[in-house]
Scaffold this active site. Structure first.
Site, PDB file in Angstrom:
ATOM      1  N   GLU A  56     -45.131  -7.097 -30.630  1.00 54.68           N
ATOM      2  CA  GLU A  56     -45.639  -5.830 -31.145  1.00 54.68           C
ATOM      3  C   GLU A  56     -45.722  -5.873 -32.672  1.00 54.68           C
ATOM      4  OE1 GLU A  56     -42.854  -3.201 -29.249  1.00 54.68           O
ATOM      5  OE2 GLU A  56     -43.435  -4.021 -27.309  1.00 54.68           O
TER       6      GLU A  56
ATOM      7  N   GLU B 262     -42.912  -4.757 -23.135  1.00 50.60           N
ATOM      8  CA  GLU B 262     -42.000  -5.893 -23.271  1.00 50.60           C
ATOM      9  C   GLU B 262     -41.963  -6.776 -22.030  1.00 50.60           C
ATOM     10  OE1 GLU B 262     -41.336  -2.925 -24.520  1.00 50.60           O
ATOM     11  OE2 GLU B 262     -40.832  -3.298 -26.609  1.00 50.60           O
TER      12      GLU B 262
ATOM     13  N   ILE C 247     -34.777  -5.952 -25.356  1.00 50.85           N
ATOM     14  CA  ILE C 247     -34.814  -7.128 -24.490  1.00 50.85           C
ATOM     15  C   ILE C 247     -34.307  -6.734 -23.109  1.00 50.85           C
ATOM     16  CG2 ILE C 247     -32.555  -8.278 -24.651  1.00 50.85           C
ATOM     17  CD1 ILE C 247     -34.154 -10.792 -25.606  1.00 50.85           C
TER      18      ILE C 247
ATOM     19  N   HIS D  89     -30.315   0.885 -31.468  1.00 49.65           N
ATOM     20  CA  HIS D  89     -31.024  -0.090 -32.310  1.00 49.65           C
ATOM     21  C   HIS D  89     -30.062  -0.997 -33.074  1.00 49.65           C
ATOM     22  CE1 HIS D  89     -34.747   2.159 -31.691  1.00 49.65           C
ATOM     23  NE2 HIS D  89     -35.413   1.366 -32.488  1.00 49.65           N
TER      24      HIS D  89
HETATM   25  C1  LIG Z   1     -39.376  -0.254 -25.846  1.00 48.25           C
HETATM   26  C2  LIG Z   1     -39.666  -0.178 -27.295  1.00 48.25           C
HETATM   27  N1  LIG Z   1     -40.486  -1.081 -27.836  1.00 48.25           N
HETATM   28  C3  LIG Z   1     -40.795  -1.027 -29.143  1.00 48.25           C
HETATM   29  C4  LIG Z   1     -40.250  -0.059 -29.943  1.00 48.25           C
HETATM   30  C5  LIG Z   1     -40.585  -0.012 -31.434  1.00 48.25           C
HETATM   31  N2  LIG Z   1     -41.405   1.151 -31.701  1.00 48.25           N
HETATM   32  C6  LIG Z   1     -40.898   2.297 -32.175  1.00 48.25           C
HETATM   33  S1  LIG Z   1     -42.034   3.498 -32.275  1.00 48.25           S
HETATM   34  C7  LIG Z   1     -43.244   2.496 -31.692  1.00 48.25           C
HETATM   35  C8  LIG Z   1     -44.629   3.010 -31.522  1.00 48.25           C
HETATM   36  C9  LIG Z   1     -44.676   4.057 -30.459  1.00 48.25           C
HETATM   37  O1  LIG Z   1     -45.987   4.500 -30.335  1.00 48.25           O
HETATM   38  P1  LIG Z   1     -46.324   5.831 -29.543  1.00 48.25           P
HETATM   39  O2  LIG Z   1     -45.709   5.756 -28.184  1.00 48.25           O
HETATM   40  O3  LIG Z   1     -47.778   6.045 -29.619  1.00 48.25           O
HETATM   41  O4  LIG Z   1     -45.537   6.968 -30.321  1.00 48.25           O
HETATM   42  P2  LIG Z   1     -45.758   7.417 -31.829  1.00 48.25           P
HETATM   43  O5  LIG Z   1     -44.936   6.530 -32.693  1.00 48.25           O
HETATM   44  O6  LIG Z   1     -47.195   7.337 -32.137  1.00 48.25           O
HETATM   45  O7  LIG Z   1     -45.240   8.811 -31.875  1.00 48.25           O
HETATM   46  C10 LIG Z   1     -42.740   1.229 -31.435  1.00 48.25           C
HETATM   47  C11 LIG Z   1     -43.543   0.094 -30.941  1.00 48.25           C
HETATM   48  C12 LIG Z   1     -39.364   0.843 -29.341  1.00 48.25           C
HETATM   49  N3  LIG Z   1     -38.742   1.783 -30.046  1.00 48.25           N
HETATM   50  N4  LIG Z   1     -39.104   0.769 -28.020  1.00 48.25           N
END
Ligand SMILES: Cc1ncc(C[n+]2csc(CCOP(=O)(O)OP(=O)(O)O)c2C)c(N)n1
Ligand SMILES: Cc1ncc(C[n+]2csc(CCOP(=O)(O)OP(=O)(O)O)c2C)c(N)n1
Ligand SMILES: [Mg+2]
Ligand SMILES: [Mg+2]
Lengths: 330, 330, 330, 330
Positions: free
Chosen positions: B29, B60, B87, B129
């Protein structure tokens, strides 16, 4: 107009609240990752604000405005983000994950997990024959996660009272929705769960609220889950100071600013005959409220370590040793 | 020698390996546009293009599965899981497939791949985290587990991991990305499975991993002032473990302390401690001490998170106490 | 008619092969869970049989007929299920998970995982510009798994050459598809990935093959993935001796027997003017072939433990101890 | 006392707890119609109806999430994951949510729930259906981990697990379901966190878990004939660990061996060994021996799988050798 004005006030409060949080983040008074909400207020007010106190809301890593719209006090949300004892999770959760069961509000920083969790809340409501529903709000990015599929399928086959709201703010971090979601509109996934396709322009807060009320009503009548795609736009970076230039044009953001919900509501109110002065006074009230809030918040204490880890110490009556920091002691 | 950051050392490792072998690719990502969360792949999308730098949706499980499939087809994927906490979502792919396929194919399928992630506290991100989950992978036959502690090590180990024909779980530490250290201009590799004596000493052997290595080294510095001489060993690869280096040291010092950020119970510190007892029993003047993080979720904020894990002071204190006990008793 | 007769022969071989396996399972010569295939031969021959040798097939916990249709020898599949050295995985995998890379065949016993794995095989094909495609076959039950969603989305956004075949045999163990899948037809999920809805009656082997060819062709032309729901019926229990009475009526099974693909093909052939005697002679040939196969298989040797665990011993040049059964030694 | 099977003891525990408290419910794949894979919930769907016995789709992540949500709403779910190998799919829900929510809510949310699964070899099912993963859960703060070894224990412990207000990971062993043992008619509970001395002895302490307990007891029988007296301890709860009972025993015998089916490296045996060394160093005549399964995936079939894990012979041999070493040296 009366209702719209109320929405306007609520959205404006969130707008300023978010600004305050951003400023505190810049000053390192909010410590962790912080995800701004500017431009998405139509979703919080339109959807989260439509719930009754006893309904449950499951939110995300971008939760602070959802929480306030659900009924958590500004004090409890802000000081949670600042890690103070008065925070809704006693300052142990922080800006991305806190639980406020007294307000039926839950959020967490693992994207997508809440779609599974929501089915459990709703199952309990259904089995206990409670007149309550569960709203689960998640992002466009989360709609690519396996739990989206599993959660929607489970809710659908069991006809659980969940309103699934996909808050499509066009980005998952730096990932533009149209490149990472394989269908044109996220709502097109509804068919796979026997549900209707519903997309709303959530920058129109009135439309958002209408859609929310309809969905909630449906759920309350025992008709099973609803999936709604609520379209909006994330005006700030994913977090404060993200490398925005790598994934979008500033022009795109400027365009979006013209369509954002607070501005739109204000214009509509003015067109509808509300005085600019009246709206300005709302603004001023909010500014004052937030100033007082900040002043109060900065005085609040931090939790103690003893209190923090107490909740992990599994209280087993007969366990000879219930907590075991091997050599680190308090 | 040039001093570069841990993150830059990773970037160089990527760059060198991707240029050397076009089958090496990074998938995860926001590894592309954003250049990864901590900027360890900045500029690589421009340089290697989207075949070698692949931004993915938030999926994931599929990403990890994609890596396994591509590796079975002879490519050399580096699968990035943004936080080790996530993970949890890809464990099936890692444990039931990546770790098993070599045996399940009677040796015919090789899986030259790296699962790269980062863990630990240090960025005030609260319990979802900040986890240390390394021992999960040590526990799974068929996987190699690596935890680098310096820019020099991360570069040399990552390059070896990419070239290895087995699945490697490569766990960085979020607190290290902006730490600087000397890294030579010339290419070098650090073999997997080799510990390093980071500091020689005679009185106590301290085995420390990841972030804790620098803490242990600083504690050793302080103890030196009190006339206590510590040998600090960084295993670097948790499995296969370089027992020889550890045993040689403990046979010399007769005292051993294992320092991990992870809590002791069920953790790798128990493995290390057992190995030392099994091989150095007669040489040990006191039992091996585990000096580890508390058994707790990491609470939010800068103060509490630091108080849950070992510090320079606590390490120095514990090592000093161990020596005094031994002198008192021995 | 010529082609149908060939299909008939292939399906009949699978039918009898499955019978043989069932008998061996009853005698405890196949050791693990064994999942019969009777009634589903139209899928194996129609779909798996449509692949070229260099195309990859990813199958499930019910893999034996898929494997044979893909080109694995009866010998290698049968003796794998019997745990003999001549099995395609050297007898280490067994009846539910074995890998035959020489035949581009892979399967495993974790439901749903193969949808993620498939994207990796296909990604490698696409990036290496190979003229090969990947077929991923899974059950109706698997279509409720998160990996279904993630795998399809990933394949769709990257336009990967995967033919996803959902072998809808009406049950996942004791779970009838209509109670556990929230949409009427599984193919209705296609829309969520920007794909066409395709459902075929796979008990008509000719129709199945037509659909397979079309899908494969599409993938080869670089048009991205295809999802096909192949409808059939599981005539036997989920495993030999499952408590069938708890989840279906015998009558339902009797009805299904009238529509099963071998019977249907035979009737069509007879109607088309093929002599019954000719078909009977095919039957006899197959019986003889399988008798010889069984006789040969029973003579094959078991693998040694040394060989079995050799593939888990991570061969690291510099590792001081590469394999570590702590006190159990060979 | 009546002799009943392990599976029947589970069924009785379910029945008693579900009748006592209507908030207790069982949720998982085929727990209803089929009465679970090993018949441990036979007849309960008829007795308690679909509110308390819930068959689910194949969606481990959602099922686990559903359990967490329902528990947060005050219900007492028992989430069944059919094989521990599939718990890999539900790790996010267990580790990031179930284990964390009590702390993340500052103690306001309790999660009275059980994740029930089964692991280990013994049914010749190869490496994707035979794993021992218990130490993963010992390693996660916020979870209780239980591994019963007899019908009496499983009933008493399961009832306690259901009544506990913390998430409990309850791991049965597939080889035990049809084993018989005495279970009283009257209701009883076994507190979590209490080990049991299954046999008293003076020469060596053997700590064994799950299936290995019966092996160790039989080995002790055999050693008795040679005049060697073994004390066999079953911790029953791996965390919180009843250190007192273990320490008391080792202080008496001066020798200790830990027997697990799981391989040693990274496993719970390291935790047990460390605890004994830390507390009984002065009493130990020889270092604690870990007698564990080989570091390998479990190969298919009855012969090889048994050769990878401890047996009565190997345990007796290793314990005998430990004693001889001690006598030779001590
Ligand atoms: C399972 C997981 N993978 C990756 C992340 C890292 N991460 C935090 S916010 C985000 C983007 C989320 O996008 P969206 O669902 O569109 O929500 P937004 O941030 O736009 O509110 C990511 C990839 C995470 N927190 N949890
Ligand atoms: C992840 C996972 N969950 C549960 C199981 C147990 N299990 C084995 S086969 C099966 C049913 C699968 O149904 P379906 O996908 O329709 O395939 P079919 O058995 O009908 O071929 C289940 C639940 C498993 N193997 N993997
Ligand atoms: Mg978004
Ligand atoms: Mg099926």
């Amino acid at each position: 107009m009366r209702q719209l004005q109320q929405f306007y006030r609520e959205m404006l409060l969130l707008r300023y609240f978010d600004q305050l949080c951003r400023a505190l983040k810049m000053k390192d008074i909010i410590y962790s990752g912080y995800h701004p909400y500017e431009g998405q207020e139509g979703v919080a007010v339109g959807f989260c604000g439509a719930l009754k106190p006893e309904d449950v809301l499951l939110s995300t890593h971008r939760p602070h405005c959802h929480a306030v719209a659900k009924g958590c006090s500004l004090e409890s949300v802000l000081t949670e983000m600042m890690g103070r004892r008065t925070g809704c999770s006693g300052g142990l959760g922080g800006a991305m994950q806190f639980l406020a069961p007294e307000n039926q509000f839950y959020c967490g920083s693992v994207v997508g997990s809440n779609l599974g969790l929501a089915t459990g809340f709703a199952l309990a409501m259904k089995q206990k024959k409670l007149d309550r529903i569960c709203m689960c709000i998640f992002g466009d990015g989360a709609s690519n996660h396996g739990t989206f599929h599993e959660g929607l399928n489970l809710a659908a086959i069991w006809k659980l009272p969940v309103v699934f709201v996909c808050e499509n703010n066009q980005f998952a971090e730096a990932m533009p929705v149209q490149e990472f979601v394989a269908c044109e509109r996220i709502s097109m996934r509804a068919r796979g769960y026997g549900l209707e396709e519903i997309t709303v322009d959530a920058n129109d807060v009135e439309e958002a609220r209408r859609a929310a009320n309809e969905a909630i009503e449906r759920c309350r009548r025992g008709k099973g889950p609803v999936l709604i795609e609520a379209v909006t736009y994330r005006i700030q970076g994913h977090y404060v100071g993200d490398p925005e230039g790598t994934y979008r044009d500033r022009k795109e953001v400027e365009t979006a600013r013209n369509k954002e919900p607070v501005k739109r509501a204000r214009e509509k109110l003015l067109q509808g005959g509300v005085e600019a002065a009246e709206l300005d006074s709302i603004e001023q009230e909010i500014e004052e409220e937030l100033e007082a809030l900040q002043e109060w918040a900065l005085k609040q204490e931090f939790p103690t370590l003893e209190a923090a880890i107490d909740h992990v110490g599994i209280p087993l009556e007969n366990a000879p040793e219930v907590r075991g920091p091997q050599s680190l002691t308090l | 020698m040039a001093k570069i950051t841990f993150g830059e050392a990773i970037r160089q490792a990527y760059e060198e390996e991707m240029a050397r072998d076009r089958d090496v690719f990074l998938i995860g990502e926001d590894v592309g546009r954003w250049g990864s969360l901590y900027r360890s792949s900045t500029g690589l999308l421009e340089k290697f293009g989207p075949d070698q730098i692949k931004d993915t949706p938030i999926s994931e499980a599929a990403i990890a599965g994609c890596g396994v499939g591509a590796a079975a087809m002879g490519m050399r994927p580096i699968v990035e899981i943004m936080y080790i906490d996530f993970i949890t979502i890809a464990m099936d792919q890692i444990v039931n497939h990546a770790a098993k396929w070599r045996q399940l194919s009677n040796g015919k399928v090789k899986l030259p791949m790296v699962f790269k992630t980062q863990g630990g506290a240090g960025r005030r991100n609260s319990s979802q985290h900040s986890q240390c989950l390394e021992n999960w992978f040590v526990y799974v036959p068929g996987l190699i587990t690596v935890m680098p502690s310096s820019p020099y090590d991360v570069k040399g180990l990552l390059k070896s991991a990419v070239r290895d024909d087995n699945p490697v779980v490569f766990i960085e530490h979020k607190a290290l990305y902006f730490e600087k250290g000397e890294v030579p201009e010339e290419e070098y590799l650090i073999p997997l499975g080799q510990a390093e004596v980071k500091r020689t000493g005679d009185d106590v052997t301290i085995i420390a991993t990841s972030w804790m290595v620098s803490f242990a080294l600083e504690a050793a510095e302080r103890l030196q002032e009190e006339g206590i001489s510590c040998e600090v060993i960084d295993p670097r690869t948790l499995w296969p473990l370089d027992r020889k280096t550890i045993i040689r040291s403990v046979k010399k010092t007769g005292l051993c302390m294992v320092v991990t950020e992870a809590s002791a119970e069920g953790g790798w510190s128990g493995e290390a401690s057992s190995v030392v007892h099994e091989h150095c029993f007669a040489d040990l003047r006191r039992p091996v001490k585990r000096h580890c993080g508390m058994r707790t979720g990491i609470p939010y904020g800068p103060i509490l998170e630091r108080r849950c894990i070992p510090s320079v002071e606590s390490i120095a204190g514990a090592a000093g106490a161990l020596l005094r006990e031994a002198r008192g008793k021995g």
